[in-house]
Design a protein around this motif. Structure first.
Motif, PDB file in Angstrom:
ATOM      1  N   GLY A  44       0.801  -1.212   0.000  1.00 53.56           N
ATOM      2  CA  GLY A  44       0.000   0.000   0.000  1.00 53.56           C
ATOM      3  C   GLY A  44       0.836   1.264   0.000  1.00 53.56           C
ATOM      4  N   GLY A  45       2.010   1.226   0.632  1.00 49.92           N
ATOM      5  CA  GLY A  45       2.877   2.395   0.644  1.00 49.92           C
ATOM      6  C   GLY A  45       3.349   2.774  -0.747  1.00 49.92           C
ATOM      7  N   GLU A  46       3.568   1.764  -1.588  1.00 49.48           N
ATOM      8  CA  GLU A  46       3.996   2.032  -2.957  1.00 49.48           C
ATOM      9  C   GLU A  46       2.837   2.615  -3.783  1.00 49.48           C
ATOM     10  OE1 GLU A  46       6.554   0.523  -0.802  1.00 49.48           O
ATOM     11  OE2 GLU A  46       5.089  -1.063  -1.272  1.00 49.48           O
ATOM     12  N   ARG A  47       1.630   2.170  -3.508  1.00 46.51           N
ATOM     13  CA  ARG A  47       0.463   2.764  -4.205  1.00 46.51           C
ATOM     14  C   ARG A  47       0.358   4.252  -3.863  1.00 46.51           C
ATOM     15  NH1 ARG A  47      -4.585   3.173  -6.220  1.00 46.51           N
ATOM     16  NH2 ARG A  47      -4.511   1.351  -7.525  1.00 46.51           N
ATOM     17  N   VAL A  48       0.612   4.609  -2.596  1.00 49.99           N
ATOM     18  CA  VAL A  48       0.609   6.016  -2.210  1.00 49.99           C
ATOM     19  C   VAL A  48       1.658   6.780  -3.010  1.00 49.99           C
ATOM     20  CG1 VAL A  48       1.145   7.628  -0.335  1.00 49.99           C
ATOM     21  CG2 VAL A  48      -0.302   5.643   0.111  1.00 49.99           C
ATOM     22  N   LEU A  49       2.851   6.219  -3.131  1.00 47.28           N
ATOM     23  CA  LEU A  49       3.941   6.883  -3.863  1.00 47.28           C
ATOM     24  C   LEU A  49       3.536   7.188  -5.298  1.00 47.28           C
ATOM     25  CD1 LEU A  49       6.947   7.736  -4.247  1.00 47.28           C
ATOM     26  CD2 LEU A  49       7.400   5.342  -4.855  1.00 47.28           C
ATOM     27  N   TRP A  50       3.046   6.184  -6.013  1.00 43.12           N
ATOM     28  CA  TRP A  50       2.750   6.375  -7.433  1.00 43.12           C
ATOM     29  C   TRP A  50       1.546   7.291  -7.638  1.00 43.12           C
ATOM     30  CZ3 TRP A  50       7.059   5.408  -9.214  1.00 43.12           C
ATOM     31  CH2 TRP A  50       7.805   4.275  -8.855  1.00 43.12           C
ATOM     32  N   CYS A  51       0.550   7.194  -6.783  1.00 39.52           N
ATOM     33  CA  CYS A  51      -0.599   8.100  -6.897  1.00 39.52           C
ATOM     34  C   CYS A  51      -0.185   9.543  -6.585  1.00 39.52           C
ATOM     35  CB  CYS A  51      -1.720   7.660  -5.956  1.00 39.52           C
ATOM     36  SG  CYS A  51      -2.680   6.258  -6.563  1.00 39.52           S
ATOM     37  N   ALA A  52       0.699   9.712  -5.594  1.00 37.41           N
ATOM     38  CA  ALA A  52       1.180  11.054  -5.253  1.00 37.41           C
ATOM     39  C   ALA A  52       1.967  11.651  -6.414  1.00 37.41           C
ATOM     40  CB  ALA A  52       2.048  10.988  -3.993  1.00 37.41           C
ATOM     41  N   THR A  79      15.635  -1.606 -13.856  1.00 41.26           N
ATOM     42  CA  THR A  79      15.745  -0.277 -14.435  1.00 41.26           C
ATOM     43  C   THR A  79      14.533   0.555 -14.026  1.00 41.26           C
ATOM     44  OG1 THR A  79      14.552  -0.916 -16.454  1.00 41.26           O
ATOM     45  CG2 THR A  79      16.950  -1.257 -16.417  1.00 41.26           C
ATOM     46  N   GLY A  80      14.642   1.862 -14.236  1.00 45.79           N
ATOM     47  CA  GLY A  80      13.516   2.724 -13.935  1.00 45.79           C
ATOM     48  C   GLY A  80      12.284   2.352 -14.735  1.00 45.79           C
ATOM     49  N   GLU A  81      12.488   1.980 -15.988  1.00 42.23           N
ATOM     50  CA  GLU A  81      11.357   1.587 -16.831  1.00 42.23           C
ATOM     51  C   GLU A  81      10.671   0.339 -16.285  1.00 42.23           C
ATOM     52  OE1 GLU A  81      10.412   0.493 -21.537  1.00 42.23           O
ATOM     53  OE2 GLU A  81      12.467   0.923 -20.878  1.00 42.23           O
ATOM     54  N   GLN A  82      11.460  -0.611 -15.800  1.00 44.43           N
ATOM     55  CA  GLN A  82      10.876  -1.826 -15.221  1.00 44.43           C
ATOM     56  C   GLN A  82      10.089  -1.515 -13.947  1.00 44.43           C
ATOM     57  OE1 GLN A  82      14.581  -4.025 -14.907  1.00 44.43           O
ATOM     58  NE2 GLN A  82      14.020  -5.359 -16.615  1.00 44.43           N
ATOM     59  N   ILE A  83      10.577  -0.571 -13.146  1.00 43.65           N
ATOM     60  CA  ILE A  83       9.851  -0.186 -11.936  1.00 43.65           C
ATOM     61  C   ILE A  83       8.513   0.435 -12.299  1.00 43.65           C
ATOM     62  CG2 ILE A  83       9.867   1.381  -9.957  1.00 43.65           C
ATOM     63  CD1 ILE A  83      12.888   0.974  -9.781  1.00 43.65           C
ATOM     64  N   LEU A  84       8.499   1.316 -13.294  1.00 38.07           N
ATOM     65  CA  LEU A  84       7.250   1.959 -13.708  1.00 38.07           C
ATOM     66  C   LEU A  84       6.289   0.951 -14.323  1.00 38.07           C
ATOM     67  CD1 LEU A  84       8.645   5.284 -15.237  1.00 38.07           C
ATOM     68  CD2 LEU A  84       7.538   4.959 -13.022  1.00 38.07           C
ATOM     69  N   ASN A  85       6.823  -0.008 -15.079  1.00 35.81           N
ATOM     70  CA  ASN A  85       5.970  -1.058 -15.633  1.00 35.81           C
ATOM     71  C   ASN A  85       5.365  -1.912 -14.520  1.00 35.81           C
ATOM     72  OD1 ASN A  85       6.384  -0.285 -18.286  1.00 35.81           O
ATOM     73  ND2 ASN A  85       8.128  -1.662 -18.587  1.00 35.81           N
ATOM     74  N   GLY A  86       6.152  -2.148 -13.469  1.00 32.06           N
ATOM     75  CA  GLY A  86       5.635  -2.904 -12.331  1.00 32.06           C
ATOM     76  C   GLY A  86       4.507  -2.169 -11.630  1.00 32.06           C
ATOM     77  N   ARG A  98       1.471  -2.565 -13.749  1.00 29.81           N
ATOM     78  CA  ARG A  98       0.934  -3.930 -13.713  1.00 29.81           C
ATOM     79  C   ARG A  98       0.268  -4.238 -12.379  1.00 29.81           C
ATOM     80  NH1 ARG A  98       3.445  -8.516 -11.936  1.00 29.81           N
ATOM     81  NH2 ARG A  98       5.403  -7.378 -11.778  1.00 29.81           N
ATOM     82  N   ARG A  99       0.886  -3.792 -11.269  1.00 26.66           N
ATOM     83  CA  ARG A  99       0.359  -4.137  -9.943  1.00 26.66           C
ATOM     84  C   ARG A  99      -0.789  -3.238  -9.509  1.00 26.66           C
ATOM     85  NH1 ARG A  99       6.426  -4.230  -7.720  1.00 26.66           N
ATOM     86  NH2 ARG A  99       7.018  -6.376  -8.200  1.00 26.66           N
ATOM     87  N   PHE A 100      -0.672  -1.949  -9.814  1.00 24.74           N
ATOM     88  CA  PHE A 100      -1.625  -0.983  -9.262  1.00 24.74           C
ATOM     89  C   PHE A 100      -2.510  -0.315 -10.314  1.00 24.74           C
ATOM     90  CE2 PHE A 100       2.244  -0.634  -6.477  1.00 24.74           C
ATOM     91  CZ  PHE A 100       1.710  -1.320  -5.405  1.00 24.74           C
ATOM     92  N   ASN A 101      -2.270  -0.640 -11.574  1.00 19.52           N
ATOM     93  CA  ASN A 101      -3.035  -0.006 -12.650  1.00 19.52           C
ATOM     94  C   ASN A 101      -2.807   1.511 -12.639  1.00 19.52           C
ATOM     95  OD1 ASN A 101      -4.788  -0.139 -14.860  1.00 19.52           O
ATOM     96  ND2 ASN A 101      -6.582   0.305 -13.603  1.00 19.52           N
ATOM     97  N   ILE A 102      -1.551   1.928 -12.366  1.00 15.46           N
ATOM     98  CA  ILE A 102      -1.187   3.349 -12.303  1.00 15.46           C
ATOM     99  C   ILE A 102      -0.108   3.623 -13.344  1.00 15.46           C
ATOM    100  CG2 ILE A 102      -0.157   5.170 -10.903  1.00 15.46           C
ATOM    101  CD1 ILE A 102      -1.290   3.785  -8.441  1.00 15.46           C
ATOM    102  N   ALA A 103      -0.380   4.560 -14.230  1.00 15.44           N
ATOM    103  CA  ALA A 103       0.598   4.986 -15.236  1.00 15.44           C
ATOM    104  C   ALA A 103       0.880   6.472 -15.036  1.00 15.44           C
ATOM    105  CB  ALA A 103       0.067   4.722 -16.642  1.00 15.44           C
ATOM    106  N   LEU A 104       2.151   6.837 -14.913  1.00 10.65           N
ATOM    107  CA  LEU A 104       2.524   8.237 -14.731  1.00 10.65           C
ATOM    108  C   LEU A 104       2.456   8.975 -16.057  1.00 10.65           C
ATOM    109  CD1 LEU A 104       5.587   7.968 -12.307  1.00 10.65           C
ATOM    110  CD2 LEU A 104       3.165   8.246 -11.755  1.00 10.65           C
ATOM    111  N   PRO A 105       2.047  10.255 -16.027  1.00  9.14           N
ATOM    112  CA  PRO A 105       1.948  11.021 -17.281  1.00  9.14           C
ATOM    113  C   PRO A 105       3.292  11.241 -17.963  1.00  9.14           C
ATOM    114  CG  PRO A 105       1.513  12.417 -15.373  1.00  9.14           C
ATOM    115  CD  PRO A 105       1.549  11.023 -14.872  1.00  9.14           C
TER     116      PRO A 105
END
Length: 508
Positions: free
Chosen positions: A75-83, A106-113, A116-123
């Motif tokens: 859940g802490g990671e979901r907060v990070l990506w949503c923030a 890599t950074g790209e792999q972290i963002l893809n994760g 995939r896990r949270f259905n969150i894509a950064l702009p």
């Protein structure tokens, strides 16, 4: 000369000696203090020069998040990506950085994760600063005085982060409060924090004071009055240091009413502290209409009665010791024992444990839990699903009958909210965030069940499974309606409002 006179002379000589040392000691302290002060000023000036050099090359101000486990699935990671998503949408001219201790990715792999896990894509992409010494904050490195060891380790890890990149604004999004003074006083940064769980709390001190064995209070300490007294003193001293470190934060966000009470007591910054409920992807679970779910529930009951399908009890949470998966397995064992003589018996229900593993320690814990299932004879009725994609998580929850949560004093409980939004009947621990914020009456009706030990959990599971489909559906309907206040949209609005004073200080 009498012995008394001789003793008097010796005492006088000793006093003169000590007095003669006072002035040199004062001078020495002044010299050391001045040297330390000048050293801090020099380091601060050097780091600010580095920041100015960066700003000449890229004038965009930088906001950095300290999240050493950003590739985990909690859940802490979901907060990070949503923030980050909210800030990027609101402030397109600001640069965003994430300090992470993850290696081999890599950074790209972290963002893809995250997608995939949270259905969150950064702009847009963020910059990752990969730290090499995350081991310094691993609990396994400190078998004794773990809180102190991890906190000191976080200071060194924070220093490594500051040496790699000097931001304009620093946000601790994972609870490492001792990094705040490093970035504020050495880096000259404005600092903020999002607190999921206080490192130390009055509840933890009460456990030690009352000599109750818990995951953070070993049996050999709780059974020894002297060791318990020493640990109470250690906890009190650590709480004082923790409060001093946390009070450096310009803006403090906490994730629940329970966390708010403890942070106010320890950090004593009420004017800078606000509750920002963490984001829960309730919309993804709320998409299916209730009428359709009610038909599925009646069909499930018929399949269970016919022996072709079983009820599933699903737990969602990282495999950390405080999540208390052992309690889940033992309570489930008691439930199976009670159902042994009923129609269909043990085959009518299964336990599914879903969660993420951050490191080898978590993976070893899963092996231990599998061994416990074998020992209790429930291995055939318990499934482990690790680091699964979001779509698989959604499928498991929407098909489940009971959502299970057993963490004592859970700070909030994103997994609890997701279970309620997905349509499970939640059974949560009677403490912390679930008790105060989540599993609370809505429109005068019940939204779930609560328990606090093996017997009460087994009783509650048995009661939930004995309800009729219409009775369970009524609880689910209210629970679903109640959790809309924990949506991504509500989080983004509250988070941006809390961050506005800090973001306004950035020079663009």
């Amino acid at each position: 000369m009498s012995g008394h006179d001789h003793l008097t002379l010796c005492l006088c000589d000793l006093i003169r000696l000590l007095w003669s040392l006072v002035l040199p000691c004062v001078y020495l302290c002044l010299v050391l203090t001045t040297t330390l002060f000048l050293l801090i000023l020099g380091v601060r000036a050097w780091l600010q020069m580095n920041r100015k050099s960066r700003r000449t090359q890229d004038p965009a101000p930088a906001v950095a998040f300290f999240h050493p486990y950003c590739n985990a699935g909690g859940g802490g990671e979901r907060v990070l990506w949503c923030a980050l998503r909210a800030l990027q949408n609101r402030y397109p001219d600001v640069r965003f950085v994430v300090y992470t201790g993850d290696q081999g990715v890599t950074g790209e792999q972290i963002l893809n994760g995250a997608r995939r896990r949270f259905n969150i894509a950064l702009p847009r992409p963020v910059q990752f600063v990969f730290l090499k010494h995350r081991l310094l904050v691993e609990s396994s490195l400190y078998p004794h005085f773990t809180l102190l060891g991890q906190s000191v380790g976080s200071i060194f890890l924070g220093w490594e982060a500051l040496m790699e990149f000097v931001p304009d604004l620093y946000i601790d999004s994972m609870g490492y409060a001792f990094t705040l003074p490093v970035f504020r006083y050495l880096g000259g940064c404005r600092v903020g924090s999002y607190v999921h769980y206080p490192t130390i709390s009055t509840d933890m001190m009460s456990v030690v004071r009352e000599r109750n064995p818990r995951f953070n209070n070993a049996d050999y300490i709780s059974s020894n009055p002297l060791l318990s007294a020493v640990k109470v003193v250690y906890y009190c001293a650590f709480a004082l240091l923790y409060g001093l470190a946390g009070s450096c934060s310009d803006v403090v966000m906490v994730n629940s009413t329970w966390t708010l009470g403890h942070i106010l007591a320890l950090w004593r910054a009420p004017n800078r502290t606000s509750v920002v409920y963490p984001p829960c992807d309730v919309q993804s679970f709320l998409s299916a209409p209730l009428e359709e779910e009610e038909e599925q529930e009646e069909k499930k009951e018929q399949e269970v009665a016919g022996g072709s399908k079983c009820h599933s009890v699903v737990s969602v949470g990282q495999f950390r010791p405080e999540k208390d998966h052992r309690l889940q397995i033992r309570a489930f064992k008691k439930l199976l024992d009670r159902k042994g003589g009923s129609a269909g018996g043990r085959e009518t229900v299964k336990l599914v444990l879903i969660g993420g593993c951050r490191n080898q320690e978590d993976e070893d814990r899963v092996l231990m839990l599998r061994g416990l299932c074998q020992e209790l004879g429930v291995a055939d009725s318990v499934e482990f699903k690790l680091n699964i994609p979001f779509e698989d998580l959604k499928k498991e929850l929407t098909e489940a009958t009971v959502g299970l949560h057993t963490m004592w004093n859970e700070h909030f409980g994103i997994g609890v909210v997701e279970c309620m939004a997905a349509g499970t009947v939640i059974l949560a621990h009677k403490s912390g965030g679930p008790k105060l914020d989540i599993v609370v009456p809505y429109e005068g009706g019940q939204t779930g069940f609560m328990a606090d030990d093996e017997d009460s959990y087994a009783d509650a599971m048995e009661r939930i499974l004995s309800l009729t489909p219409s009775e369970r559906m009524e609880i689910r309907r209210r629970a679903r309606q109640s959790v809309t206040r924990f949506s991504d949209q509500e989080f983004e609005a509250s988070f941006l409002a809390a961050m506005e004073p800090l973001m306004g200080t950035l020079e663009r």
